[in-house]
Design an enzyme around this catalytic site. Structure first.
Site, mmCIF file in Angstrom:
data_model
loop_
_atom_site.group_PDB
_atom_site.id
_atom_site.type_symbol
_atom_site.label_atom_id
_atom_site.label_comp_id
_atom_site.label_asym_id
_atom_site.label_seq_id
_atom_site.Cartn_x
_atom_site.Cartn_y
_atom_site.Cartn_z
ATOM 1 N N ALA A 208 -12.276 -5.506 0.057
ATOM 2 C CA ALA A 208 -11.791 -6.888 0.118
ATOM 3 C C ALA A 208 -10.286 -6.905 0.354
ATOM 4 O O ALA A 208 -9.552 -6.137 -0.254
ATOM 5 C CB ALA A 208 -12.138 -7.616 -1.168
ATOM 6 N N HIS B 221 -6.524 -3.134 5.076
ATOM 7 C CA HIS B 221 -7.428 -1.982 5.041
ATOM 8 C C HIS B 221 -7.642 -1.548 6.485
ATOM 9 O O HIS B 221 -7.435 -2.341 7.414
ATOM 10 C CB HIS B 221 -8.768 -2.355 4.415
ATOM 11 C CG HIS B 221 -8.698 -2.771 2.981
ATOM 12 N ND1 HIS B 221 -8.580 -1.870 1.942
ATOM 13 C CD2 HIS B 221 -8.711 -3.995 2.403
ATOM 14 C CE1 HIS B 221 -8.538 -2.528 0.791
ATOM 15 N NE2 HIS B 221 -8.608 -3.814 1.040
ATOM 16 N N ARG C 229 0.802 -1.239 0.000
ATOM 17 C CA ARG C 229 0.000 0.000 0.000
ATOM 18 C C ARG C 229 0.828 1.278 0.000
ATOM 19 O O ARG C 229 0.413 2.280 0.599
ATOM 20 C CB ARG C 229 -0.929 0.049 1.224
ATOM 21 C CG ARG C 229 -1.804 -1.172 1.447
ATOM 22 C CD ARG C 229 -2.861 -1.271 0.377
ATOM 23 N NE ARG C 229 -3.937 -2.199 0.730
ATOM 24 C CZ ARG C 229 -4.565 -2.946 -0.173
ATOM 25 N NH1 ARG C 229 -4.198 -2.918 -1.448
ATOM 26 N NH2 ARG C 229 -5.550 -3.742 0.175
ATOM 27 N N ASP D 153 -1.179 -12.853 0.090
ATOM 28 C CA ASP D 153 -2.037 -11.792 -0.453
ATOM 29 C C ASP D 153 -2.339 -10.750 0.633
ATOM 30 O O ASP D 153 -3.469 -10.259 0.734
ATOM 31 C CB ASP D 153 -3.331 -12.366 -1.041
ATOM 32 C CG ASP D 153 -4.007 -11.395 -2.005
ATOM 33 O OD1 ASP D 153 -3.491 -10.270 -2.175
ATOM 34 O OD2 ASP D 153 -5.050 -11.761 -2.570
#
Ligand SMILES: [Zn+2]
Length: 441
Positions: free
Chosen positions: A324, A310, A66, A306
Site C-alpha cells: 500500500a 513502491h 524510504r 503521504d
C-alpha cells in the site's frame, strides 16, 4: 542610498497571512527583509513575477522518502528533487524506513545526511515502538524533529503500537503533539480471513473499512483525553472521524490527503489496480465530499501527499501482496492548484493548509508565512498554466504517478528555499542546500 537586497521578487501577487496583495518582496541573508520595496531598490538577483502568485514556500508534512531503504525506489536526494520540482520548499519525512528511525544514533545519522543531500528543508519524524517509549521524551526534542509518529494500525515497515496500554505509555512520555496512523489493528487482523489473494483491488477498502479507521480514532481520542496529550490524526479518511474530531479541537488536529480529495472508489481500483492501493484506502464519493466539507469548514489543519513509493513490480502483484502507498510529493501542488482553479477551495485556504497549518500543528519556527524575518521560502505559481501530469515527469526512481494523464490548470514555476532558487521552470538549480526545519520544543 537606496536599499540593496540579495533577491527581489517584483510584480507578483503575494499571499500574505491577511490576504492577497500586489507587493514586492526583498530578501537578505536567506530571510524576508521587506514586504513592499522602493522602486529604486537594487538586488543581486531579481525575479519578475508578473502574472504569478507568490506563496510562502509550501510544506508537505507527510512523505516517506524510504531512506535508508531501496534507492531504486526512492531516496532523500531523489525525493527532495521531486519535492522542489513540484513546488515544495519543505517536507516532513516519516520514520518507517529500513531500518526505522527509532533511536538517537539513527536520528543523528539522518540529521547529518539530510544536511548534505536534501534539495529542500526537512522535518523528521521519530518512530515510537513498544521498546523505545522511555526515550521518546528526549527524542522528540532532537534537532529537526517534527514529532513522534505512531502506527496504531500496521502499514509499511515494522513500527506498530496497537494496544491501549502501550499507547497510553507513549502518551505519557514527552509532551509535544504525536502524529498517528489511526486504524484499529485488532479489527484489521480479525477480518483478514474474509479476504483472499487475487480478490479485486477494491476489496482493500472493504478490509480496511470505515469502522476500522473510526474505531482507531475513538480509542486514540479516549487515551488523549485521559492523558491530556495533544494528537494529530494523519490521513483522516471517513466522514465519521471528521465529524467526531470536531469535539476534540482542544486536543486534536487532523490531516486529509490530496489523494482522498481527488480520487474515488471504485474508479481508482478498476482503473489503477495496485497503483490505487494505499492506507487508509481511497473510498467512495461520499468520503471525498466529506473531506471537502471539512476543508471548507476549517476542521482540517493540514493536507499532505503521504508520498509512499513502491516499485512497479511490487505494485503489480495481486492484492493483497501489492504493497500500500502511492507517490505524491511531486504532484501535490499541481493537483491542489487544479482544485483551486476548479473552485473547490480558495488559494488562501490552500496556503493555510500547506503553510500555516503545518506550522501550527508541529510548532515550526520561522517558516510558513510571508512576513519580515521569516525564512525566504517561496513557491511561485502560474495559476493559468495548463499541463498534463505524465510518468515521464516523475523523478522518483520508481517512475510512476497515479495521476498520469490528468490535465492540470495551475502549476508551480519556481521554488525558493531560504533565498536560494532551487527550481525554475522545471529545472533543478544549484546544489542540495536543504537544512533541518526548526521546531519549538
Ligand atoms: Zn504515511
Amino acid at each position: 542610498m537606496s536599499e540593496h537586497f540579495d533577491l527581489l521578487i517584483r510584480h507578483g501577487t503575494c499571499i500574505l497571512p491577511w490576504g492577497a496583495e500586489a507587493t514586492d518582496v526583498g530578501v537578505r541573508h536567506g530571510r524576508i527583509a521587506a514586504l513592499g520595496v522602493p522602486a529604486g531598490a537594487t538586488a543581486e538577483h531579481t525575479i519578475d513575477a508578473k502574472g504569478l502568485h507568490v506563496l510562502p514556500g509550501l510544506i508537505d508534512p507527510h512523505v516517506h522518502l524510504r531512506d535508508p531503504g531501496d534507492k531504486a525506489v526512492e531516496s532523500i536526494p531523489t525525493g527532495t528533487r521531486a519535492a522542489v520540482l513540484g513546488g515544495l520548499a519543505a517536507v516532513f519525512d516519516m520514520p518507517n524506513t529500513a531500518p526505522s528511525i527509532t533511536d538517537g544514533e539513527k536520528l543523528a545519522w539522518k540529521q547529518d545526511y539530510v544536511e548534505h543531500e536534501a534539495w529542500c528543508d526537512m522535518g523528521l519524524y521519530v518512530g515510537g515502538t513498544k521498546t523505545n517509549i522511555p526515550e521518546l521524551a528526549k527524542l522528540e526534542l532532537g534537532r529537526g524533529v517534527c514529532g513522534i509518529k505512531i502506527f496504531a494500525g500496521s502499514s509499511t515497515g515494522d513500527l506498530l503500537v496497537e494496544d491501549d496500554e502501550h499507547l497510553e505509555r507513549v502518551m505519557r512520555s514527552g509532551r509535544r503533539r504525536i502524529a498517528y496512523h489511526s486504524e484499529d489493528e485488532y479489527r484489521l487482523q480479525d477480518r483478514k480471513h474474509m479476504f483472499h489473494r487475487g480478490d479485486p483491488h477494491r476489496r482493500h477498502m472493504e478490509w480496511r473499512d470505515v469502522e476500522c479507521a473510526f474505531l482507531g480514532t475513538r480509542r486514540l481520542m479516549a487515551l488523549a483525553r485521559a492523558t491530556g496529550r495533544p494528537a494529530h490524526i494523519l490521513h483522516v479518511s471517513t466522514a465519521e472521524e471528521l465529524d467526531y474530531l470536531k469535539d476534540f479541537r482542544d486536543l486534536a488536529t487532523c490531516e486529509v490527503l490530496m489523494n482522498h480529495l481527488t480520487q474515488v472508489a471504485p474508479d481508482c481500483y478498476d482503473r489503477l489496480e495496485g497503483f490505487g492501493v494505499m492506507n487508509p484506502p481511497i473510498r467512495g464519493p461520499e468520503v471525498r465530499d466529506a473531506c471537502w466539507r471539512a476543508i471548507n469548514d476549517g476542521t482540517v489543519d493540514t493536507v499532505g501527499s503521504d508520498h509512499a513509493p513502491h516499485s512497479r513490480e511490487k505494485k503489480m502483484l495481486p492484492w493483497p501482496d501489492c504493497p500500500a502507498g502511492l507517490t505524491g510529493v511531486q504532484t501535490i501542488v499541481p493537483v491542489m492548484l487544479n482544485h483551486v482553479n476548479a473552485g473547490r477551495l480558495p488559494l488562501t485556504r490552500m496556503v493555510d493548509l500547506m503553510c500555516a497549518g503545518p506550522a501550527r500543528v508541529y510548532g515550526v519556527v520561522g517558516k510558513g508565512r510571508l512576513a519580515a524575518g521569516y525564512d525566504a521560502d517561496f513557491t511561485l505559481v502560474d495559476m493559468k498554466k495548463q499541463r498534463q501530469i505524465e510518468d515521464s515527469w516523475i523523478v522518483s526512481p520508481c517512475g510512476w504517478t497515479p495521476f498520469a494523464g490528468m490535465h492540470i490548470t495551475g502549476w508551480p514555476v519556481a521554488t525558493i528555499v531560504r533565498g536560494n532558487v532551487v527550481m525554475r521552470d522545471d529545472e533543478v538549480l544549484g546544489a542540495p542546500i536543504g537544512r533541518l526545519v526548526r521546531f519549538a520544543g
